[in-house]
Design a protein around this motif. Structure first.
Motif, PDB file in Angstrom:
ATOM      1  N   ARG A  88      31.831   1.879  -6.804  1.00 40.31           N
ATOM      2  CA  ARG A  88      33.134   2.220  -6.196  1.00 40.31           C
ATOM      3  C   ARG A  88      33.649   3.555  -6.735  1.00 40.31           C
ATOM      4  NH1 ARG A  88      34.511  -3.356  -6.922  1.00 40.31           N
ATOM      5  NH2 ARG A  88      35.613  -2.743  -8.807  1.00 40.31           N
ATOM      6  N   LEU A  89      33.546   3.746  -8.057  1.00 37.33           N
ATOM      7  CA  LEU A  89      33.994   4.991  -8.674  1.00 37.33           C
ATOM      8  C   LEU A  89      33.222   6.178  -8.108  1.00 37.33           C
ATOM      9  CD1 LEU A  89      35.552   6.536 -10.960  1.00 37.33           C
ATOM     10  CD2 LEU A  89      33.585   6.017 -12.412  1.00 37.33           C
ATOM     11  N   HIS A  90      31.921   6.063  -8.058  1.00 34.88           N
ATOM     12  CA  HIS A  90      31.084   7.128  -7.537  1.00 34.88           C
ATOM     13  C   HIS A  90      31.444   7.433  -6.081  1.00 34.88           C
ATOM     14  CE1 HIS A  90      27.470   9.017  -5.819  1.00 34.88           C
ATOM     15  NE2 HIS A  90      27.425   9.626  -6.988  1.00 34.88           N
ATOM     16  N   ALA A  91      31.615   6.400  -5.267  1.00 40.14           N
ATOM     17  CA  ALA A  91      31.954   6.599  -3.851  1.00 40.14           C
ATOM     18  C   ALA A  91      33.298   7.307  -3.693  1.00 40.14           C
ATOM     19  CB  ALA A  91      31.960   5.261  -3.120  1.00 40.14           C
ATOM     20  N   ALA A  92      34.268   6.960  -4.522  1.00 37.57           N
ATOM     21  CA  ALA A  92      35.583   7.604  -4.447  1.00 37.57           C
ATOM     22  C   ALA A  92      35.485   9.087  -4.787  1.00 37.57           C
ATOM     23  CB  ALA A  92      36.567   6.901  -5.382  1.00 37.57           C
ATOM     24  N   LEU A  93      34.714   9.423  -5.812  1.00 38.86           N
ATOM     25  CA  LEU A  93      34.545  10.835  -6.175  1.00 38.86           C
ATOM     26  C   LEU A  93      33.703  11.571  -5.133  1.00 38.86           C
ATOM     27  CD1 LEU A  93      34.022  10.432 -10.020  1.00 38.86           C
ATOM     28  CD2 LEU A  93      36.032  11.391  -8.850  1.00 38.86           C
ATOM     29  N   ARG A  94      32.683  10.916  -4.664  1.00 34.90           N
ATOM     30  CA  ARG A  94      31.817  11.531  -3.654  1.00 34.90           C
ATOM     31  C   ARG A  94      32.611  11.890  -2.395  1.00 34.90           C
ATOM     32  NH1 ARG A  94      26.177   8.901  -2.239  1.00 34.90           N
ATOM     33  NH2 ARG A  94      25.178  10.873  -1.865  1.00 34.90           N
ATOM     34  N   ALA A  95      33.520  11.028  -1.999  1.00 37.13           N
ATOM     35  CA  ALA A  95      34.346  11.293  -0.816  1.00 37.13           C
ATOM     36  C   ALA A  95      35.222  12.529  -1.031  1.00 37.13           C
ATOM     37  CB  ALA A  95      35.208  10.081  -0.492  1.00 37.13           C
ATOM     38  N   ARG A  96      35.764  12.685  -2.241  1.00 37.81           N
ATOM     39  CA  ARG A  96      36.611  13.843  -2.534  1.00 37.81           C
ATOM     40  C   ARG A  96      35.811  15.141  -2.582  1.00 37.81           C
ATOM     41  NH1 ARG A  96      41.606  12.519  -5.809  1.00 37.81           N
ATOM     42  NH2 ARG A  96      41.980  10.348  -5.313  1.00 37.81           N
ATOM     43  N   TRP A  97      34.561  15.059  -3.013  1.00 36.99           N
ATOM     44  CA  TRP A  97      33.759  16.251  -3.254  1.00 36.99           C
ATOM     45  C   TRP A  97      32.663  16.454  -2.210  1.00 36.99           C
ATOM     46  CZ3 TRP A  97      32.963  14.414  -8.952  1.00 36.99           C
ATOM     47  CH2 TRP A  97      34.180  14.495  -9.642  1.00 36.99           C
ATOM     48  N   SER A  98      32.747  15.778  -1.081  1.00 38.65           N
ATOM     49  CA  SER A  98      31.643  15.799  -0.107  1.00 38.65           C
ATOM     50  C   SER A  98      31.255  17.218   0.318  1.00 38.65           C
ATOM     51  CB  SER A  98      31.986  14.948   1.108  1.00 38.65           C
ATOM     52  OG  SER A  98      33.128  15.461   1.760  1.00 38.65           O
ATOM     53  N   ALA A  99      32.204  18.110   0.442  1.00 37.83           N
ATOM     54  CA  ALA A  99      31.894  19.483   0.870  1.00 37.83           C
ATOM     55  C   ALA A  99      31.134  20.274  -0.192  1.00 37.83           C
ATOM     56  CB  ALA A  99      33.189  20.219   1.230  1.00 37.83           C
ATOM     57  N   TRP A 100      31.168  19.816  -1.432  1.00 40.08           N
ATOM     58  CA  TRP A 100      30.531  20.541  -2.537  1.00 40.08           C
ATOM     59  C   TRP A 100      29.155  20.005  -2.905  1.00 40.08           C
ATOM     60  CZ3 TRP A 100      35.180  19.695  -6.302  1.00 40.08           C
ATOM     61  CH2 TRP A 100      36.302  20.398  -5.840  1.00 40.08           C
ATOM     62  N   LEU A 101      28.757  18.880  -2.348  1.00 46.28           N
ATOM     63  CA  LEU A 101      27.566  18.201  -2.843  1.00 46.28           C
ATOM     64  C   LEU A 101      26.282  18.951  -2.532  1.00 46.28           C
ATOM     65  CD1 LEU A 101      28.372  14.469  -2.034  1.00 46.28           C
ATOM     66  CD2 LEU A 101      28.806  15.756  -4.145  1.00 46.28           C
ATOM     67  N   THR A 102      25.444  19.058  -3.552  1.00 43.94           N
ATOM     68  CA  THR A 102      24.105  19.601  -3.364  1.00 43.94           C
ATOM     69  C   THR A 102      23.255  18.535  -2.682  1.00 43.94           C
ATOM     70  OG1 THR A 102      23.335  18.739  -5.478  1.00 43.94           O
ATOM     71  CG2 THR A 102      24.274  20.979  -5.480  1.00 43.94           C
ATOM     72  N   ARG A 103      22.089  18.916  -2.276  1.00 45.87           N
ATOM     73  CA  ARG A 103      21.172  17.945  -1.659  1.00 45.87           C
ATOM     74  C   ARG A 103      20.911  16.766  -2.613  1.00 45.87           C
ATOM     75  NH1 ARG A 103      15.284  19.488   0.846  1.00 45.87           N
ATOM     76  NH2 ARG A 103      14.795  17.405   1.554  1.00 45.87           N
ATOM     77  N   GLN A 104      20.707  17.069  -3.890  1.00 47.59           N
ATOM     78  CA  GLN A 104      20.453  16.011  -4.877  1.00 47.59           C
ATOM     79  C   GLN A 104      21.644  15.061  -4.977  1.00 47.59           C
ATOM     80  OE1 GLN A 104      19.941  17.375  -8.940  1.00 47.59           O
ATOM     81  NE2 GLN A 104      18.778  15.553  -9.490  1.00 47.59           N
ATOM     82  N   ASP A 105      22.856  15.599  -5.024  1.00 48.59           N
ATOM     83  CA  ASP A 105      24.038  14.752  -5.166  1.00 48.59           C
ATOM     84  C   ASP A 105      24.425  14.040  -3.873  1.00 48.59           C
ATOM     85  OD1 ASP A 105      24.422  15.098  -7.899  1.00 48.59           O
ATOM     86  OD2 ASP A 105      25.656  16.884  -7.623  1.00 48.59           O
TER      87      ASP A 105
END
Length: 167
Positions: A88-105
């Motif tokens: 849940r924690l990871h998903a919440a952060l991932r949603a906030r940072w989706s525009a910044w994510l590298t292919r790996q992330d």
């Protein structure tokens, strides 16, 4: 600016045990950082203030993790970790940072602690059997998040975001 790495902080007992495994099995010339569970590998360094604010905002109280299995990486070994709260924690952060994510992330999150990597298959197979016999503690407590500057070698600690009961 160097990229940012976000890792999960855990209780001292688990961290000490994971560090011992990593020191024993990780190739000496590659031991630049302690054992860690990476949530994000490369966020834009210029967004440090936002990353820290987001970490603090989504952080909840401490939670338990289970070391579910020792897994082969082919040329290494990892401890797979399970926790609904971590997902849940990871998903919440991932949603906030989706525009910044590298292919790996942007790949599916598979929480783990790497005990060994980039060794020959025979060495990895022997390590897998040894770590399966002595994997360290079966549980850990997540205590916060750590944010690091990745500068190519050892990471530079930028900030800790501890979990509190109040979140």
């Amino acid at each position: 600016m160097p990229p940012l790495v976000v890792t999960l902080a855990v209780d001292e007992r688990a961290q000490t045990a994971w560090n011992a495994l990593r020191r024993r099995w990780f190739p000496l010339e590659r031991q630049l950082v302690d054992a860690h569970l990476t949530l994000f590998h490369a966020l834009p360094g210029e967004h440090l203030a936002t990353v820290l604010a987001d970490c603090a905002e989504v952080a909840d109280g401490p939670f338990e993790l289970t070391v579910a299995r020792v897994r082969s990486l082919g040329r290494g070994v990892a401890l797979d970790v399970e926790s609904t709260a971590l997902l849940r924690l990871h998903a919440a952060l991932r949603a906030r940072w989706s525009a910044w994510l590298t292919r790996q992330d942007a790949q599916p999150f598979k929480p783990h602690v790497t005990v060994q990597s980039k060794v020959g298959p025979d060495v990895a197979a022997a390590t897998l059997e040894a770590v399966r016999r002595e994997p360290g503690p079966g549980t850990a407590t997540a205590t916060g998040l750590d944010v690091w500057h990745y500068r190519g070698g050892p990471w530079e600690h930028a900030a800790a975001v501890p979990f509190t009961a109040a979140g």
